[in-house]
Design a protein around this motif. Sequence first.
Motif, short mmCIF file in Angstrom:
data_model
loop_
_atom_site.label_atom_id
_atom_site.label_comp_id
_atom_site.label_asym_id
_atom_site.label_seq_id
_atom_site.Cartn_x
_atom_site.Cartn_y
_atom_site.Cartn_z
N GLN A 159 75.03 34.98 65.24
CA GLN A 159 74.48 36.11 64.68
C GLN A 159 74.54 36.11 63.13
N SER A 160 75.79 35.59 62.45
CA SER A 160 75.94 35.54 61.13
C SER A 160 74.89 34.81 60.50
N LYS A 161 74.78 33.48 61.03
CA LYS A 161 73.77 32.64 60.79
C LYS A 161 72.34 33.05 60.55
N SER A 162 72.00 33.98 61.60
CA SER A 162 70.70 34.42 61.78
C SER A 162 70.33 35.64 60.79
N SER A 163 71.56 36.21 60.28
CA SER A 163 71.33 37.30 59.23
C SER A 163 70.92 36.51 58.03
N ILE A 164 71.56 35.54 57.59
CA ILE A 164 71.42 34.80 56.36
C ILE A 164 70.04 34.36 56.33
N VAL A 165 69.58 33.53 57.58
CA VAL A 165 68.06 33.27 57.60
C VAL A 165 67.18 34.40 57.32
N PHE A 166 67.35 35.67 57.83
CA PHE A 166 66.47 36.75 57.66
C PHE A 166 66.64 37.07 56.33
N ALA A 167 67.88 37.07 55.64
CA ALA A 167 67.82 37.67 54.21
C ALA A 167 66.88 36.63 53.24
N LYS A 168 67.05 35.44 53.86
CA LYS A 168 66.44 34.26 52.78
C LYS A 168 64.98 34.52 53.05
N ASN A 169 64.52 35.07 54.15
CA ASN A 169 62.99 35.21 54.41
C ASN A 169 62.60 36.42 53.56
N ILE A 170 63.36 37.57 53.47
CA ILE A 170 63.06 38.81 52.96
C ILE A 170 63.13 38.84 51.41
N PHE A 171 64.07 37.98 50.99
CA PHE A 171 64.46 38.06 49.58
C PHE A 171 64.61 36.62 49.31
N PRO A 172 63.61 36.06 49.03
CA PRO A 172 63.46 34.42 48.63
C PRO A 172 64.25 34.05 47.59
N LYS A 173 64.05 34.94 46.70
CA LYS A 173 64.44 34.53 45.00
C LYS A 173 66.14 34.76 44.96
N ALA A 174 66.60 35.38 45.80
CA ALA A 174 68.12 35.86 45.77
C ALA A 174 68.93 34.54 46.10
N LYS A 175 70.04 34.64 45.57
CA LYS A 175 71.16 33.45 45.60
C LYS A 175 72.11 34.20 46.77
N ILE A 176 72.22 33.54 47.88
CA ILE A 176 73.03 33.98 48.99
C ILE A 176 74.43 33.18 49.06
N LYS A 177 75.50 33.81 48.90
CA LYS A 177 76.81 33.04 48.76
C LYS A 177 77.53 33.61 50.38
N PRO A 178 77.86 32.82 51.04
CA PRO A 178 78.59 33.16 52.35
C PRO A 178 80.29 33.07 51.91
N VAL A 179 81.03 34.22 52.51
CA VAL A 179 82.34 34.00 52.05
C VAL A 179 82.93 34.52 53.57
N HIS A 180 84.20 33.78 53.94
CA HIS A 180 85.02 33.80 54.94
C HIS A 180 86.50 34.15 54.76
N SER A 181 87.10 35.09 54.93
CA SER A 181 88.15 35.55 55.00
C SER A 181 89.23 35.06 56.06
N LEU A 182 90.11 34.21 55.65
CA LEU A 182 91.16 33.72 56.67
C LEU A 182 92.48 34.34 56.84
N GLU A 183 92.64 34.98 57.57
CA GLU A 183 94.15 35.76 57.67
C GLU A 183 95.15 34.45 58.26
N GLU A 184 96.15 34.32 57.49
CA GLU A 184 97.04 33.39 57.88
C GLU A 184 98.32 34.03 58.62
N VAL A 185 98.85 33.44 59.49
CA VAL A 185 99.84 34.06 60.26
C VAL A 185 101.36 33.95 59.75
N PHE A 186 101.82 34.79 59.52
CA PHE A 186 103.36 34.72 59.11
C PHE A 186 104.12 35.62 59.85
N ILE A 187 104.97 34.83 60.79
CA ILE A 187 106.06 35.62 61.86
C ILE A 187 107.36 34.86 61.90
#
Length: 284
Positions: A159-187
């Motif tokens: 779903q996330s990949k499809s959203s980026i493909v859609f955005a590339k199609n609608i806004f072809p001149k925009a730069k798209i930067k994917p970001v992923h936040s990784l929650e680390e476990v501290f127990i």
Amino acid sequence: MQSVKRIVVGLDVFAKSNRVLKRAILIAARAKAELFVIHVVQVPWLSLPSYFGSENIEVDTKGIIKKINKQVTKLSDGIEVNHTVFVKEGNTADIIEHEAKVLKADMIIMGVNTNGKSNFIGSTVEKVAHHSHIPVLIVKNPVKGIYKKIIAPTDFLEQSKSSIVFAKNIFPKAKIKPVHSLEEVFIDGPYLEVGYDFDAYNKAAKKYAKDAMKDLIEELSIQRGRILSGAVDNKKAIISYINSGDYDLTLLGSQGTVGVNAFLGSVALYILRETPTDVLVYEP
């Protein structure tokens, strides 16, 4: 590839209509799409009960249509955009959702009644974003031109990949930067399972995220992404990262469906409310 040829633009008495119309015109002009501008007048405000000594107040439909047509002409600034204006009475969210289905729209564009600095987007916009089965663009800010820098929080799922493909199609001149936040476990403590190595888990999760980001960038041919590691709360980490840049659009993907209604996950909903940028909620 999903295209946008029919766009519903939802206006109500609260939203800052000029910025919504301007953004819709820019997108429609580039995509050669038709605009269906729907101005909703909420029913409870139309009249007062007769026992209060008042008469029903009729909606000046022709006057509203004339005013909106004038706005579109002015904001188009010479750009030719095919558009139709409707005035409807009822609940704004329900009307917009219904008309989008009837008109077989490919996208909905709506606005909020505050600037991007406020996290109040309104129940109407939030409801449409939750229930829509087509992409919803939420305009929070004045229009300064086409979108140039898009940030795309990602979980690396389809779903996330499809959203980026859609955005590339609608806004072809925009730069798209994917970001992923990784929650680390501290127990730590007496209830920690003996022999469980959370440090090894965190390292493995980080390696997976880096590999997944690399694959995503190569597959979609987009610019370098960013892994936010060490976060205690990943949604707050994403907002902090957005605030540190000069992004003008945040791209969110719906996480799935319940019955006939799409829903946003808790992280996506938080970002929708808190990001200072405009937001594109993607639902195929």
